[in-house]
Design a protein around this motif. Structure first.
Motif, PDB file in Angstrom:
ATOM      1  N   CYS A   1      -9.599 -18.087  -9.390  1.00 12.28           N
ATOM      2  CA  CYS A   1      -9.190 -16.902  -8.630  1.00 12.28           C
ATOM      3  C   CYS A   1      -7.953 -16.309  -9.282  1.00 12.28           C
ATOM      4  CB  CYS A   1      -8.890 -17.281  -7.178  1.00 12.28           C
ATOM      5  SG  CYS A   1     -10.345 -17.888  -6.306  1.00 12.28           S
ATOM      6  N   SER A   2      -7.827 -15.003  -9.218  1.00 15.59           N
ATOM      7  CA  SER A   2      -6.687 -14.301  -9.812  1.00 15.59           C
ATOM      8  C   SER A   2      -5.655 -13.999  -8.731  1.00 15.59           C
ATOM      9  CB  SER A   2      -7.147 -12.990 -10.445  1.00 15.59           C
ATOM     10  OG  SER A   2      -8.102 -13.239 -11.446  1.00 15.59           O
ATOM     11  N   PRO A   3      -4.361 -14.132  -9.067  1.00 19.85           N
ATOM     12  CA  PRO A   3      -3.341 -13.804  -8.072  1.00 19.85           C
ATOM     13  C   PRO A   3      -3.301 -12.305  -7.815  1.00 19.85           C
ATOM     14  CG  PRO A   3      -2.324 -14.314 -10.188  1.00 19.85           C
ATOM     15  CD  PRO A   3      -3.795 -14.581 -10.340  1.00 19.85           C
ATOM     16  N   CYS A   4      -2.914 -11.942  -6.598  1.00 22.85           N
ATOM     17  CA  CYS A   4      -2.719 -10.525  -6.276  1.00 22.85           C
ATOM     18  C   CYS A   4      -1.606  -9.982  -7.164  1.00 22.85           C
ATOM     19  CB  CYS A   4      -2.333 -10.361  -4.802  1.00 22.85           C
ATOM     20  SG  CYS A   4      -3.695 -10.686  -3.674  1.00 22.85           S
ATOM     21  N   GLU A   5      -1.768  -8.744  -7.601  1.00 17.38           N
ATOM     22  CA  GLU A   5      -0.761  -8.085  -8.447  1.00 17.38           C
ATOM     23  C   GLU A   5       0.529  -7.890  -7.655  1.00 17.38           C
ATOM     24  OE1 GLU A   5      -1.122  -6.725 -11.666  1.00 17.38           O
ATOM     25  OE2 GLU A   5      -3.066  -7.727 -11.830  1.00 17.38           O
TER      26      GLU A   5
ATOM     27  N   CYS B   1      -7.003  -7.196  -2.933  1.00 14.48           N
ATOM     28  CA  CYS B   1      -5.674  -7.323  -2.334  1.00 14.48           C
ATOM     29  C   CYS B   1      -5.346  -6.023  -1.608  1.00 14.48           C
ATOM     30  CB  CYS B   1      -4.634  -7.612  -3.408  1.00 14.48           C
ATOM     31  SG  CYS B   1      -4.946  -9.173  -4.273  1.00 14.48           S
ATOM     32  N   MET B   2      -4.425  -6.109  -0.655  1.00 14.85           N
ATOM     33  CA  MET B   2      -4.007  -4.943   0.131  1.00 14.85           C
ATOM     34  C   MET B   2      -2.631  -4.480  -0.342  1.00 14.85           C
ATOM     35  SD  MET B   2      -5.235  -6.238   3.906  1.00 14.85           S
ATOM     36  CE  MET B   2      -4.415  -7.825   3.810  1.00 14.85           C
ATOM     37  N   PRO B   3      -2.326  -3.181  -0.197  1.00 15.17           N
ATOM     38  CA  PRO B   3      -0.998  -2.698  -0.576  1.00 15.17           C
ATOM     39  C   PRO B   3       0.084  -3.331   0.302  1.00 15.17           C
ATOM     40  CG  PRO B   3      -2.506  -0.869  -0.160  1.00 15.17           C
ATOM     41  CD  PRO B   3      -3.201  -2.120   0.265  1.00 15.17           C
ATOM     42  N   CYS B   4       1.201  -3.602  -0.296  1.00 13.54           N
ATOM     43  CA  CYS B   4       2.321  -4.190   0.422  1.00 13.54           C
ATOM     44  C   CYS B   4       2.793  -3.232   1.523  1.00 13.54           C
ATOM     45  CB  CYS B   4       3.452  -4.479  -0.558  1.00 13.54           C
ATOM     46  SG  CYS B   4       4.689  -5.606   0.108  1.00 13.54           S
TER      47      CYS B   4
ATOM     48  N   ALA C   1       5.563 -10.104  -4.136  1.00 13.31           N
ATOM     49  CA  ALA C   1       5.565 -10.617  -5.505  1.00 13.31           C
ATOM     50  C   ALA C   1       4.131 -10.971  -5.909  1.00 13.31           C
ATOM     51  CB  ALA C   1       6.463 -11.848  -5.597  1.00 13.31           C
ATOM     52  N   GLU C   2       3.924 -11.257  -7.175  1.00 11.07           N
ATOM     53  CA  GLU C   2       2.602 -11.673  -7.651  1.00 11.07           C
ATOM     54  C   GLU C   2       2.108 -12.864  -6.829  1.00 11.07           C
ATOM     55  OE1 GLU C   2       0.630 -12.299 -11.918  1.00 11.07           O
ATOM     56  OE2 GLU C   2       2.147 -13.815 -11.456  1.00 11.07           O
ATOM     57  N   GLY C   3       0.861 -12.803  -6.382  1.00  8.61           N
ATOM     58  CA  GLY C   3       0.253 -13.890  -5.620  1.00  8.61           C
ATOM     59  C   GLY C   3       0.709 -13.966  -4.172  1.00  8.61           C
ATOM     60  N   ALA C   4       1.267 -12.877  -3.647  1.00 11.04           N
ATOM     61  CA  ALA C   4       1.778 -12.890  -2.272  1.00 11.04           C
ATOM     62  C   ALA C   4       0.641 -13.031  -1.261  1.00 11.04           C
ATOM     63  CB  ALA C   4       2.562 -11.620  -1.992  1.00 11.04           C
TER      64      ALA C   4
END
Length: 172
Positions: free
Chosen positions: A116-120, A133-136, A143-146
Motif C-alpha cells: 500500500c502507498s502512503p497518502c501524499e 486519500c481525502m484532502p486535509c 503529513a505523508e501517511g496521515a
C-alpha cells in the motif's frame, strides 16, 4: 541394482509393484525431487496457496507472486493462472493466502498491489482498505501517511499563506 530395479529421476516415481526403468511422471499438483526412495510416490502439495506448475515437477511447489493471492475455492492450484489478483484497497505480498487491507493512512488503487502507498502530504485516510486519500481539513496539517488531520501544536497557528498544510513545520 538388478536389471528390474526401478531407477527414477527428479519429477518421476515408480508405481508400487513396477520396475519401469524410467519411472512414471509425477502428475500436475505433485512433485518429486528425486531424493525419495525409488518406490516413493510423488509428494502432494500440502501448502494450499502453492502449486506445481507442470507434469513431472522436480521442485517443491511454487507460490503466487506478489500482487496476487491463492484461490482458496480450488482444492488444488495447478498453475500461476489459478492465482487471483488482489482487490483495490488491499495488497498481497509474495505467497499470500489472503489479501491484506491497507491500513489507515495508506491506499491501493490497483488490483495487483504488492504494497500500500502512503497518502501524499496534504491528504489523509482514516479508514482501512481504501483506494484514495481525502484532502486535509482546513486549519489542520496532514503529513505523508496521515490517518487523521492534526491541529497545529500549542504556541503555533495555521499558516494562512498556504492553501494546504503538509507538515507540522507549515504551522507558524
Amino acid at each position: 541394482a538388478g536389471p528390474n530395479a526401478c531407477v527414477v529421476d527428479a519429477g518421476r516415481y515408480c508405481p508400487e509393484g513396477t520396475a519401469t526403468p524410467a519411472g512414471s511422471v509425477c502428475p500436475v499438483g505433485s512433485y518429486c525431487t528425486g531424493d525419495q526412495a525409488n518406490k516413493s510416490p510423488c509428494l502432494p502439495i500440502i501448502d494450499e496457496e502453492a502449486f506445481c506448475p507442470t507434469v513431472g515437477s522436480q521442485a517443491p511447489p511454487v507460490a503466487c507472486p506478489a500482487g496476487q493471492r491463492a484461490n482458496l475455492s480450488l482444492n488444488l492450484m495447478r498453475s500461476i493462472d489459478d492465482c487471483i489478483d488482489c482487490s483495490p484497497g488491499t495488497f498481497c505480498p509474495f505467497n499470500s493466502k489472503v489479501a491484506t487491507e491497507c491500513a489507515p493512512g495508506t491506499i491501493s488503487n490497483t488490483s495487483t498491489a504488492k504494497f500500500c502507498s502512503p497518502c501524499e502530504p496534504g491528504t489523509y485516510q482514516n479508514q482501512p482498505g481504501t483506494t484514495s486519500c481525502m484532502p486535509c481539513a482546513a486549519g489542520s496539517y496532514c503529513a505523508e501517511g496521515a490517518s487523521t488531520p492534526l491541529p497545529c501544536p500549542a504556541g503555533t497557528r495555521v499558516n494562512r499563506a498556504l492553501s494546504v498544510m503538509r507538515s507540522e513545520q507549515d504551522c507558524v
